[in-house]
Design an enzyme around this catalytic site. Structure first.
Site, PDB file in Angstrom:
ATOM      1  CB  THR A  28      -0.901  -0.012   1.251  1.00  0.00           C
ATOM      2  OG1 THR A  28      -1.803  -1.118   1.139  1.00  0.00           O
ATOM      3  CG2 THR A  28      -1.701   1.282   1.386  1.00  0.00           C
ATOM      4  N   GLY A  29       0.426   2.278  -0.710  1.00  0.00           N
ATOM      5  CA  GLY A  29       1.148   3.549  -0.716  1.00  0.00           C
ATOM      6  C   GLY A  29       1.535   3.949  -2.123  1.00  0.00           C
ATOM      7  CG  ASP A  83       3.988  -2.690   1.598  1.00  0.00           C
ATOM      8  OD1 ASP A  83       3.703  -1.589   1.076  1.00  0.00           O
ATOM      9  OD2 ASP A  83       3.374  -3.146   2.579  1.00  0.00           O
ATOM     10  CB  ALA A  85       9.537   0.905   4.137  1.00  0.00           C
ATOM     11  CE  LYS A  96       4.874  -1.924   5.145  1.00  0.00           C
ATOM     12  NZ  LYS A  96       4.591  -0.833   4.200  1.00  0.00           N
ATOM     13  N   GLY A  97       3.346   2.084   8.040  1.00  0.00           N
ATOM     14  CA  GLY A  97       2.070   2.517   8.587  1.00  0.00           C
ATOM     15  C   GLY A  97       1.745   3.974   8.316  1.00  0.00           C
ATOM     16  N   GLY A  98       2.643   4.637   7.535  1.00  0.00           N
ATOM     17  CA  GLY A  98       2.333   6.016   7.161  1.00  0.00           C
ATOM     18  C   GLY A  98       1.014   6.106   6.401  1.00  0.00           C
ATOM     19  CD  GLU A 105       1.329  -1.515   4.575  1.00  0.00           C
ATOM     20  OE1 GLU A 105       1.238  -0.805   3.569  1.00  0.00           O
ATOM     21  OE2 GLU A 105       1.858  -1.108   5.630  1.00  0.00           O
ATOM     22  CE  LYS A 123       9.636   7.059   1.915  1.00  0.00           C
ATOM     23  NZ  LYS A 123       8.606   6.152   1.487  1.00  0.00           N
TER      24      LYS A 123
HETATM   25  C1  5RP Z   1       1.360   2.193   4.335  1.00  0.00           C
HETATM   26  C2  5RP Z   1       2.825   2.067   4.332  1.00  0.00           C
HETATM   27  C3  5RP Z   1       3.562   2.572   3.138  1.00  0.00           C
HETATM   28  O1  5RP Z   1       4.260   1.523   2.568  1.00  0.00           O
HETATM   29  C4  5RP Z   1       4.504   3.642   3.567  1.00  0.00           C
HETATM   30  O2  5RP Z   1       3.763   4.654   4.204  1.00  0.00           O
HETATM   31  C5  5RP Z   1       5.281   4.229   2.377  1.00  0.00           C
HETATM   32  O3  5RP Z   1       4.395   4.896   1.538  1.00  0.00           O
HETATM   33  P1  5RP Z   1       4.901   5.719   0.273  1.00  0.00           P
HETATM   34  O4  5RP Z   1       5.405   4.711  -0.699  1.00  0.00           O
HETATM   35  O5  5RP Z   1       3.673   6.448  -0.214  1.00  0.00           O
HETATM   36  O6  5RP Z   1       5.987   6.655   0.738  1.00  0.00           O
HETATM   37  O7  5RP Z   1       3.434   1.575   5.247  1.00  0.00           O
HETATM   38  O8  5RP Z   1       0.814   1.825   5.573  1.00  0.00           O
END
Ligand code: 5RP
Length: 233
Positions: A28-29, A83, A85, A96-98, A105, A123
């Site tokens: 997700t993201g 995924d 991060a 994770k969890g932004g 996840e 990151k």
């Molecule tokens: C979602 C997440 C995402 O993987 C994380 O926030 C990174 O997102 P992005 O690729 O938009 O920077 O952990 O819960």
């Protein structure tokens, strides 16, 4: 992070890790979104995949691309999850969890033979924690849970302030699982394993965003190219 670097990290991971016939967890993201696009493109090229999304947003994207989906309970084990991060360190420990999706996840990553992170170099950090650590909690008595989280960190010698995450409309953000998120602001977590153990022991905490021992490799894009950090096989 610019969008072309997100795409580049996703392309490098797909080229090295994604094989036709795989059972794949879809992250997700905004970075994982590119990987989902690539799964759709590879399917249109004749390859087959069976996928489990890690959020309702990713489910909607995958459905729109015609990617066959199943559930974690039906499939049991996945070959690969890719995924994004929010942070990762040299030991491939993650925050994770932004995107508020870290519970699903983590469950999907746990069920996967390989969990791959795609991100840009920014990151990659020396110590986790500049990014506020997301903790998903049940709504019942959630301010008490937040106080227990702060007290637990204080016992570990880490000063943390919790902040209830709000949605764009100003109301508390509600996760796909009907829970709330507290973001933990700190100067960093020198001992993430201890923090993870402490958080897991607090009643009311559903899941925290520390991913330890789950990530197999990270594909990190910069303007100079993609660097791969390898961890567990
Ligand atoms: C979602 C997440 C995402 O993987 C994380 O926030 C990174 O997102 P992005 O690729 O938009 O920077 O952990 O819960």
């Amino acid at each position: 992070m610019s969008d072309h670097l997100k795409r580049r990290a996703a392309e490098a991971a797909a080229e090295a890790e994604l094989k036709s016939g795989m059972r794949v967890g879809l992250g997700t993201g905004s970075t994982a979104k590119h990987f989902v696009d690539i799964v759709g493109e590879r399917m249109r090229g004749g390859e087959t995949f069976l996928c489990v999304p890690t959020s309702e947003a990713t489910r909607r994207q995958a459905e729109g691309l015609g990617i066959p989906l199943t559930t974690l309970e039906a499939i049991g084990e996945l070959d690969l999850t890719v995924d994004g991060a929010d942070e990762l360190d040299d030991a491939l420990r993650l925050i994770k969890g932004g995107g508020a999706a870290h519970l699903r996840e983590k469950m999907v990553a746990f069920a996967s033979k390989r969990m791959i992170v795609i991100a840009d170099q920014s990151k990659h950090v020396r110590m986790l924690g500049a990014f506020p650590l997301p903790v998903e909690v049940v709504p019942f008595a959630h301010p008490a849970t937040a106080r227990w989280i702060e007290a637990g960190f204080a016992q570990l010698g880490v000063a943390v302030t919790t902040r209830l995450r709000l949605a764009k409309d100003g109301d508390p953000l509600v996760t796909d699982n009907g829970n709330l998120i507290y973001d933990c602001l700190s100067a960093g977590f020198p001992e993430p394993e201890k923090a993870a153990g402490m958080l897991a022991a607090i009643p009311g905490v559903v899941e925290h965003g520390l991913f330890i021992g789950l990530c197999s490799a990270a594909y990190l894009a910069s303007d100079q190219g993609v660097v791969v950090l390898a961890g567990r096989p």
